[in-house]
Design a protein around this motif. Structure first.
Motif, short mmCIF file in Angstrom:
data_model
loop_
_atom_site.label_atom_id
_atom_site.label_comp_id
_atom_site.label_asym_id
_atom_site.label_seq_id
_atom_site.Cartn_x
_atom_site.Cartn_y
_atom_site.Cartn_z
N PHE A 104 53.51 89.15 105.19
CA PHE A 104 54.17 89.83 106.30
C PHE A 104 54.63 91.24 105.93
CE2 PHE A 104 54.69 85.61 108.22
CZ PHE A 104 54.46 85.90 109.55
N GLY A 105 55.38 91.35 104.83
CA GLY A 105 55.93 92.65 104.46
C GLY A 105 54.86 93.68 104.24
N SER A 106 53.87 93.36 103.43
CA SER A 106 52.80 94.31 103.11
C SER A 106 51.93 94.61 104.32
CB SER A 106 51.94 93.75 101.98
OG SER A 106 52.70 93.53 100.81
N ASN A 139 49.95 82.53 106.64
CA ASN A 139 49.13 81.31 106.66
C ASN A 139 49.96 80.07 106.96
OD1 ASN A 139 46.32 82.20 105.63
ND2 ASN A 139 47.68 83.07 104.10
N CYS A 140 51.10 79.93 106.27
CA CYS A 140 51.82 78.66 106.29
C CYS A 140 52.98 78.61 107.27
CB CYS A 140 52.34 78.34 104.88
SG CYS A 140 53.54 79.54 104.22
N TRP A 141 53.37 79.75 107.86
CA TRP A 141 54.53 79.70 108.75
C TRP A 141 54.23 78.92 110.03
CZ3 TRP A 141 56.32 84.00 112.48
CH2 TRP A 141 55.25 84.58 113.15
N PHE A 142 55.28 78.47 110.70
CA PHE A 142 55.13 77.74 111.96
C PHE A 142 55.21 78.68 113.16
CE2 PHE A 142 55.95 72.98 111.23
CZ PHE A 142 55.26 73.00 110.04
N ALA A 143 55.40 79.97 112.91
CA ALA A 143 55.40 81.01 113.96
C ALA A 143 56.63 80.98 114.86
CB ALA A 143 54.12 80.95 114.79
N GLN A 144 57.76 80.43 114.37
CA GLN A 144 59.02 80.55 115.09
C GLN A 144 59.51 81.99 114.92
OE1 GLN A 144 59.00 77.55 116.36
NE2 GLN A 144 60.20 76.10 115.16
N SER A 145 59.85 82.67 116.02
CA SER A 145 60.04 84.12 115.95
C SER A 145 61.28 84.64 116.66
CB SER A 145 58.80 84.81 116.55
OG SER A 145 57.62 84.36 115.96
N CYS A 151 47.11 75.59 111.65
CA CYS A 151 46.90 75.49 113.09
C CYS A 151 45.43 75.21 113.40
CB CYS A 151 47.33 76.79 113.76
SG CYS A 151 47.00 76.85 115.52
N PRO A 152 45.10 74.05 113.95
CA PRO A 152 43.69 73.73 114.21
C PRO A 152 43.07 74.59 115.30
CG PRO A 152 45.11 72.03 115.14
CD PRO A 152 46.00 72.94 114.33
N THR A 210 48.27 85.11 112.38
CA THR A 210 48.08 85.19 110.93
C THR A 210 47.46 86.54 110.60
OG1 THR A 210 45.82 84.32 110.85
CG2 THR A 210 47.61 82.70 110.84
N ALA A 211 47.42 86.86 109.33
CA ALA A 211 46.75 88.09 108.91
C ALA A 211 45.27 88.05 109.28
CB ALA A 211 46.91 88.30 107.41
N GLN A 212 44.69 86.84 109.25
CA GLN A 212 43.26 86.73 109.52
C GLN A 212 42.90 86.97 110.98
OE1 GLN A 212 41.12 83.47 107.71
NE2 GLN A 212 42.59 83.31 106.03
#
Length: 486
Positions: A25-27, A90-96, A201-202, A208-210
């Motif tokens: 995230f930071g970079s 990649n691994c976060w649950f995306a709570q924002s 996330c299926p 994500t960065a991707q």
């Protein structure tokens, strides 16, 4: 896929305008803003590999590197993070959720912790920018507790039945949680499928960065080197001159003008310690929020009809004068079967799982050091009394908060081992006497070194940290390039 990959041999002893350590995230958000103005040559050093989304789904893991093998600890508390391209995206649950305005002035308002060296208002435009980049779904009525100058990019997720009842009864404290899980499909992301498997996330619905930053990392000005573990920096005259890194037992180096340290809150201070560049606060104050899981058994009301994994966020214990004595808490209303289904016939949906998460206070005994092999060593004594009091007060107050619901019983399930939000080991502040970096995330001593990520948080805060990390990084890059133009 990554377009501009380079081997360590190809970049060895090369010079770059910017050298960035890490790709989380930071970079990623720092580079997003930086590329709007710079024509410089940029190198990104990533310790992990590029693990495509499909690989993660098939392997059921975010990385080929076991995070627990990258540090040791004196406690059994896990510290969760992902080492690989995209880091925590990649691994976060995306709570924002955003941090609240008073989260930035804990000391001046409540006499504990520290004030941030910047205000909520200063960060607010960058919160909006980060939300736009991630296509955050949310309810604009959250402006009543966290003022906003722009609407959310996407509408909120569909609430559960308990959320709708709570929202009607407590409109000032109960909200549909903002998320970076798409409510509406975007060009690169599908709609959230509510399959409750957010770590991998299926549907590829979460940011994500991707699926959200590949334009950044594939920019012609950016070179990415994977599987390159940074060993340390070399410095002279209060400036970083070069970075050393290794791959397969061989050591390489590169020189640069500006360096950006974006590893996590364990590995960023470890790099500084290994470089002999640590000041008095480097590595100190490691923390994350402290939480518990409970189950509310409902009498005649069904749950689990929302459109995403977590639907509600209750702010009844999020702020107040009590913070002078105990931590603030957020209550997460879950739309998933964390404890299985109710066994009673025809009542399997009459259950509401809750997570109560409480802010911590920074304690210097919780820290990152180096062991005899120059590897990161985490010293952790446990949650503070401040956090314990805050969590218990929130748990004790649940029965009153939940009066709009037909509550049959509130069942305590467990204390949560981790929130996967390690932070604060490179804290920001106004002076070197109290912090490591300034309000622009520039190191107080090494003025060509920028530190990004949740390691810079001077207090724990109440919300999930990723959105605030993104906003801080956008601001830091904006401030850096603006100062260079003067």
């Amino acid at each position: 896929m990554l377009k501009n990959l380079a081997s360590p041999e190809a970049i060895n002893r090369e010079h770059f305008d910017y050298i960035v350590v890490g790709s989380g995230f930071g970079s990623g958000f720092f580079l997003k803003k930086l590329l709007e103005t710079t024509n410089g040559r940029i190198l990104v050093l990533e310790r992990g590999d590029f693990n495509p989304h499909q690989w993660q789904v098939e392997e059921q893991r975010n990385s080929s590197i076991n995070r627990a093998d990258t540090y040791t600890s004196n406690s059994d508390k896990p510290w969760n993070f992902t080492i690989g391209f995209g880091g925590g995206t990649n691994c976060w649950f995306a709570q924002s959720p955003r941090f609240l305005p008073n989260d930035f002035r804990l000391k001046s308002l409540y006499g504990v912790g520290a004030d941030w060296p910047l205000s909520y208002d200063e960060l607010e435009p960058y919160y909006c920018d980060a939300e736009d980049i991630m296509s955050i779904s949310g309810d604009d009525d959250m402006a009543s507790i966290a003022p906003r100058s722009r609407p959310f990019p996407q509408p909120p997720h569909h609430p559960s039945t308990p959320d709708r009842v709570m929202k009607e009864a407590h409109p000032d404290t109960h909200f549909i949680i903002p998320t970076a899980r798409a409510r509406i499909s975007t060009e690169n992301r599908n709609r959230c499928c509510a399959s409750l498997r957010c770590m991998i996330c299926p549907a590829d619905a979460k940011f994500t960065a991707q699926n959200g930053l590949m334009d950044v990392f594939n920019d012609d000005r950016v070179t990415v080197a994977l599987r390159c573990r940074v060993l340390g920096f070399d410095s002279s005259s209060n400036a970083v001159k070069s970075v050393s890194f290794e791959q397969d037992g061989k050591t390489y180096s590169a020189t640069g003008d500006v360096f950006v340290l974006g590893a996590n809150a364990i590995h960023s201070p470890a790099i500084m310690l290994a470089s002999g560049m640590a000041d008095g606060f480097t590595g100190l104050g490691l923390n994350e929020t402290y939480g518990a899981d409970l189950e509310v058994l409902l009498d005649g009301m069904n749950n689990f009809d929302g459109s995403t994994i977590t639907t509600g966020l209750d702010y009844s214990f999020a702020d107040g004068d009590f913070r002078s004595e105990r931590g603030a808490s957020l209550i997460y209303f879950e739309n998933r079967w964390k404890f299985g289904l109710r066994p009673e016939r025809s009542r399997w949906q009459e259950s509401l799982p809750l997570s109560v998460v409480t802010e911590e206070i920074l304690e210097d005994e919780n820290k990152v050091e180096l062991d005899e092999n120059n590897e990161p060593l985490v010293q952790f004594k446990g949650p503070s009394d401040y956090a314990k009091r805050g969590l218990q007060a929130a748990i004790d107050g649940l029965s009153n908060i939940l009066t709009p619901l037909p509550v049959e019983e509130i069942v305590f399930k467990r204390y949560r081992q981790t929130e996967s939000h390690l932070q604060s080991t490179m804290r920001m502040g106004k002076t070197a006497d109290t912090s490591v970096v300034d309000s622009d995330l520039i190191h107080h001593k090494y003025r060509n070194l920028v530190v990004v990520g949740s390691s810079v948080f001077p207090t724990c805060g109440t919300g999930n940290p990723s959105l605030t990390v993104a906003a801080l990084s956008l601001r830091a890059a904006d401030r850096l390039t603006s100062s260079q133009e003067v």
